[in-house]
Motif scaffolding. Structure first.
Motif, PDB file in Angstrom:
ATOM      1  N   HIS A  82      50.302  42.076  34.847  1.00  0.00           N
ATOM      2  CA  HIS A  82      49.810  43.441  35.235  1.00  0.00           C
ATOM      3  C   HIS A  82      48.212  43.489  35.162  1.00  0.00           C
ATOM      4  N   ALA A  83      47.899  42.838  34.160  1.00  0.00           N
ATOM      5  CA  ALA A  83      46.490  42.675  33.632  1.00  0.00           C
ATOM      6  C   ALA A  83      45.600  41.959  34.925  1.00  0.00           C
ATOM      7  N   ASP A  84      46.196  41.080  35.185  1.00  0.00           N
ATOM      8  CA  ASP A  84      45.843  40.103  36.250  1.00  0.00           C
ATOM      9  C   ASP A  84      45.654  40.723  37.653  1.00  0.00           C
ATOM     10  N   PHE A  85      46.982  41.722  37.901  1.00  0.00           N
ATOM     11  CA  PHE A  85      47.134  42.219  39.010  1.00  0.00           C
ATOM     12  C   PHE A  85      45.951  43.372  39.214  1.00  0.00           C
ATOM     13  N   ILE A  86      45.652  43.968  37.817  1.00  0.00           N
ATOM     14  CA  ILE A  86      44.500  45.050  37.755  1.00  0.00           C
ATOM     15  C   ILE A  86      43.361  44.408  38.052  1.00  0.00           C
ATOM     16  N   GLU A  87      43.114  43.197  37.500  1.00  0.00           N
ATOM     17  CA  GLU A  87      41.617  42.700  37.582  1.00  0.00           C
ATOM     18  C   GLU A  87      41.616  42.183  39.001  1.00  0.00           C
ATOM     19  N   THR A  88      42.722  41.637  39.708  1.00  0.00           N
ATOM     20  CA  THR A  88      42.749  41.349  41.153  1.00  0.00           C
ATOM     21  C   THR A  88      42.362  42.277  41.928  1.00  0.00           C
ATOM     22  N   LYS A 109      39.107  43.032  44.400  1.00  0.00           N
ATOM     23  CA  LYS A 109      39.250  43.240  45.666  1.00  0.00           C
ATOM     24  C   LYS A 109      38.550  44.538  45.947  1.00  0.00           C
ATOM     25  N   VAL A 110      38.847  45.439  45.296  1.00  0.00           N
ATOM     26  CA  VAL A 110      38.034  46.864  45.632  1.00  0.00           C
ATOM     27  C   VAL A 110      36.614  46.873  45.516  1.00  0.00           C
ATOM     28  N   GLN A 127      31.758  44.887  51.065  1.00  0.00           N
ATOM     29  CA  GLN A 127      31.945  44.690  52.677  1.00  0.00           C
ATOM     30  C   GLN A 127      31.614  46.035  53.520  1.00  0.00           C
ATOM     31  N   ASN A 128      32.139  47.165  52.910  1.00  0.00           N
ATOM     32  CA  ASN A 128      31.948  48.190  53.372  1.00  0.00           C
ATOM     33  C   ASN A 128      30.340  48.701  53.458  1.00  0.00           C
ATOM     34  N   GLN A 129      29.680  48.307  52.535  1.00  0.00           N
ATOM     35  CA  GLN A 129      28.294  48.846  52.496  1.00  0.00           C
ATOM     36  C   GLN A 129      27.743  47.804  53.624  1.00  0.00           C
TER      37      GLN A 129
END
Length: 259
Positions: free
Chosen positions: A49-55, A59-60, A66-68
């Protein structure tokens, strides 16, 4: 008998108690193992879960970057698009100005070329109608935009060069001389663009091309001037190869003052 029964009951109770304790111990061990496994699974799940949150966070952040970057590129593209649009409008304006000038130039050149027809109409009357028609066609095609100005100029110059080259050639041909009241079959002889002679088939009538102030070029019959008549006949004989080559006199129109 009673003692034996008591001993057996005690042994059975002791055995039963010992078996129950072992069972409890086994169950406790199993519970501890299961608890450790669950704890391990929980830790692994917590780590995932921690890895998922960090990933997800990375990504965000990457998506924001990328958006900028895309926004910056879009702003740059909008600026470039605006510049290109302005350049396009400027080019279209220049093209319209050039097309307008080109049309005016074509019309002026067409009028200038068409104005050459009266000059040609006064020229030596040999295929002059063809030359006039060619000039008229060139002017018409240019005015309609079917040919370019450079082509029109080249073709016009070629028409006049053909008329100039006409002065370097001599020609003899059979035909009919069309007069106002009749048509006479016979032989024509043209000497450059300065003289032309006609003799009927029986040789009884001889004409030569002269020019008057009012009528332009006209065929003049030599019925009275016998010397000139003989000269014209001799000219035709030499031109047709009916006599040995020699130098002959050819009547040539000379422009006089006032004509």
């Amino acid at each position: 008998m009673k003692k034996l029964f008591i001993v057996l009951c005690f042994c059975f109770s002791y055995s039963l108690g010992q078996e129950t304790l072992e069972s409890v111990r086994r169950q406790t061990k199993a519970v501890e193992v299961e608890t450790a496994r669950e704890a391990k699974l929980h830790d692994e799940e917590k780590k995932r879960h921690a890895d998922f949150i960090e990933t997800g966070r990375k990504k965000v952040l990457a998506l924001n970057a990328q958006n900028q970057s895309l926004r910056a590129e879009m702003d740059s593209m909008k600026t470039e698009l605006t510049r290109l649009q302005e350049a396009r409008l400027k080019t279209l304006s220049t093209a319209r100005w050039y097309d307008s000038k080109k049309i005016k130039y074509q019309e002026s050149l067409a009028l200038a070329i068409d104005s050459l027809k009266p000059i040609l109409e006064l020229d030596f009357p040999y295929k002059v109608d063809d030359a006039v028609n060619d000039i008229s066609e060139i002017a018409s095609q240019l005015k309609k935009g079917h040919i370019a100005p450079t082509d029109a100029l080249a073709r016009t110059i070629e028409v006049f060069l053909d008329r100039i080259r006409l002065g370097y050639t001599t020609e003899v041909w059979k035909g009919s001389l069309a007069l106002e009241t009749r048509s006479i079959p016979g032989t024509f002889m043209r000497y450059g663009a300065v003289a032309s002679v006609f003799m009927s088939l029986d040789g009884s009538e001889v004409f030569w091309l002269s020019r008057s102030k009012t009528d332009g070029y006209v065929w003049q019959e030599e019925a009275q001037d016998m010397e000139l008549r003989s000269i014209l006949k001799e000219v035709l004989k030499v031109a047709e190869g009916k006599t040995a080559p020699k130098i002959v006199q050819i009547p040539v129109y000379l422009k006089k003052e006032g004509l």
